[in-house]
Design a protein around this motif. Sequence first.
Motif, PDB file in Angstrom:
ATOM      1  N   THR A   1     -71.147  26.232 -16.496  1.00  0.00           N
ATOM      2  CA  THR A   1     -72.312  25.383 -16.958  1.00  0.00           C
ATOM      3  C   THR A   1     -72.188  23.821 -16.588  1.00  0.00           C
ATOM      4  OG1 THR A   1     -71.920  24.958 -19.064  1.00  0.00           O
ATOM      5  CG2 THR A   1     -73.428  26.689 -18.285  1.00  0.00           C
ATOM      6  N   ALA A   2     -70.539  23.493 -16.715  1.00  0.00           N
ATOM      7  CA  ALA A   2     -70.018  22.133 -16.650  1.00  0.00           C
ATOM      8  C   ALA A   2     -69.102  21.794 -15.525  1.00  0.00           C
ATOM      9  CB  ALA A   2     -69.685  21.571 -18.069  1.00  0.00           C
ATOM     10  N   ALA A   3     -67.967  22.341 -15.522  1.00  0.00           N
ATOM     11  CA  ALA A   3     -66.934  22.211 -14.639  1.00  0.00           C
ATOM     12  C   ALA A   3     -66.059  23.374 -14.718  1.00  0.00           C
ATOM     13  CB  ALA A   3     -66.076  21.123 -14.908  1.00  0.00           C
ATOM     14  N   ARG A   4     -65.722  23.933 -13.435  1.00  0.00           N
ATOM     15  CA  ARG A   4     -64.737  25.176 -13.155  1.00  0.00           C
ATOM     16  C   ARG A   4     -63.545  24.688 -13.783  1.00  0.00           C
ATOM     17  NH1 ARG A   4     -64.389  28.782  -8.349  1.00  0.00           N
ATOM     18  NH2 ARG A   4     -65.946  30.092  -9.571  1.00  0.00           N
ATOM     19  N   LYS A   5     -63.007  23.710 -13.904  1.00  0.00           N
ATOM     20  CA  LYS A   5     -61.675  23.403 -14.450  1.00  0.00           C
ATOM     21  C   LYS A   5     -61.421  23.800 -15.937  1.00  0.00           C
ATOM     22  CE  LYS A   5     -61.773  18.523 -15.829  1.00  0.00           C
ATOM     23  NZ  LYS A   5     -61.517  17.223 -15.628  1.00  0.00           N
ATOM     24  N   ILE A   6     -62.407  23.686 -16.652  1.00  0.00           N
ATOM     25  CA  ILE A   6     -62.593  24.088 -18.074  1.00  0.00           C
ATOM     26  C   ILE A   6     -61.881  25.508 -18.019  1.00  0.00           C
ATOM     27  CG2 ILE A   6     -63.957  24.789 -20.229  1.00  0.00           C
ATOM     28  CD1 ILE A   6     -65.670  22.322 -19.039  1.00  0.00           C
ATOM     29  N   LEU A   7     -62.209  26.561 -17.222  1.00  0.00           N
ATOM     30  CA  LEU A   7     -61.668  27.848 -17.248  1.00  0.00           C
ATOM     31  C   LEU A   7     -60.063  27.796 -17.204  1.00  0.00           C
ATOM     32  CD1 LEU A   7     -62.683  30.800 -16.900  1.00  0.00           C
ATOM     33  CD2 LEU A   7     -62.332  30.551 -14.518  1.00  0.00           C
ATOM     34  N   TYR A   8     -59.382  26.984 -16.668  1.00  0.00           N
ATOM     35  CA  TYR A   8     -57.785  26.887 -16.280  1.00  0.00           C
ATOM     36  C   TYR A   8     -57.528  26.150 -17.672  1.00  0.00           C
ATOM     37  CZ  TYR A   8     -59.422  28.203 -11.840  1.00  0.00           C
ATOM     38  OH  TYR A   8     -59.970  28.895 -10.803  1.00  0.00           O
ATOM     39  N   ILE A   9     -58.234  24.954 -18.014  1.00  0.00           N
ATOM     40  CA  ILE A   9     -57.720  24.270 -19.253  1.00  0.00           C
ATOM     41  C   ILE A   9     -57.975  24.853 -20.707  1.00  0.00           C
ATOM     42  CG2 ILE A   9     -58.048  22.108 -20.596  1.00  0.00           C
ATOM     43  CD1 ILE A   9     -58.842  20.972 -17.833  1.00  0.00           C
ATOM     44  N   GLN A  10     -58.935  25.519 -20.777  1.00  0.00           N
ATOM     45  CA  GLN A  10     -59.453  26.115 -22.033  1.00  0.00           C
ATOM     46  C   GLN A  10     -59.335  27.712 -22.016  1.00  0.00           C
ATOM     47  OE1 GLN A  10     -62.590  24.384 -23.717  1.00  0.00           O
ATOM     48  NE2 GLN A  10     -63.139  25.667 -24.965  1.00  0.00           N
ATOM     49  N   THR A  11     -59.900  28.526 -21.225  1.00  0.00           N
ATOM     50  CA  THR A  11     -60.190  30.014 -21.397  1.00  0.00           C
ATOM     51  C   THR A  11     -58.781  30.783 -20.990  1.00  0.00           C
ATOM     52  OG1 THR A  11     -62.278  29.789 -20.477  1.00  0.00           O
ATOM     53  CG2 THR A  11     -61.458  31.694 -20.602  1.00  0.00           C
ATOM     54  N   ILE A  12     -58.015  30.354 -19.810  1.00  0.00           N
ATOM     55  CA  ILE A  12     -56.777  31.071 -19.768  1.00  0.00           C
ATOM     56  C   ILE A  12     -55.938  30.916 -20.635  1.00  0.00           C
ATOM     57  CG2 ILE A  12     -54.916  31.303 -17.887  1.00  0.00           C
ATOM     58  CD1 ILE A  12     -57.061  30.836 -15.730  1.00  0.00           C
ATOM     59  N   PRO A  13     -55.485  29.612 -21.260  1.00  0.00           N
ATOM     60  CA  PRO A  13     -54.421  29.601 -22.315  1.00  0.00           C
ATOM     61  C   PRO A  13     -55.087  30.263 -23.714  1.00  0.00           C
ATOM     62  CG  PRO A  13     -54.881  27.353 -21.524  1.00  0.00           C
ATOM     63  CD  PRO A  13     -55.914  28.070 -20.526  1.00  0.00           C
ATOM     64  N   ALA A  14     -56.238  30.374 -23.985  1.00  0.00           N
ATOM     65  CA  ALA A  14     -56.673  31.168 -25.025  1.00  0.00           C
ATOM     66  C   ALA A  14     -56.479  32.582 -24.793  1.00  0.00           C
ATOM     67  CB  ALA A  14     -58.280  30.953 -25.299  1.00  0.00           C
ATOM     68  N   LEU A  15     -56.894  33.314 -23.565  1.00  0.00           N
ATOM     69  CA  LEU A  15     -56.648  34.535 -23.299  1.00  0.00           C
ATOM     70  C   LEU A  15     -55.167  34.994 -23.188  1.00  0.00           C
ATOM     71  CD1 LEU A  15     -59.259  35.220 -20.570  1.00  0.00           C
ATOM     72  CD2 LEU A  15     -59.455  35.917 -22.897  1.00  0.00           C
TER      73      LEU A  15
END
Length: 118
Positions: free
Chosen positions: A95-109
């Motif tokens: 919904t906001a910015a694709r970079k959130i996937l790399y900054i937030q999601t991937i480290p959490a996973l």
Amino acid sequence: MFMTTQILILLIALLHIYILILEMFLWEKPAGLRAFRNTPEKAAITKVLAANQGLYNGFLAAGLLWGLWLGEAGTSIKVFFLVCIAIAGIYGAATAARKILYIQTIPALIGLGLLLFA
């Protein structure tokens, strides 16, 4: 492996504290404007929303720190907050910015994977 996992979770918590600072205190400052690619006008309009969002990031960090403080007994708490962070990151990326996937999601996973399979 336990120590590596704990360090990664600590880094994720610190990242969310940094996001809290950006969203709650630096939203209209140059660092906040750059980080979120905002204009001063847009930042002024969205300041209250950003502060609220920052508070939520602080709660995510607090949950991870609580889980770390409990050590092995805090595993389920760490799992819960890492899943929350991953879901929030997926939503933010969509919904906001694709970079959130790399900054937030991937480290959490990664942290979740290490926590569950180590």
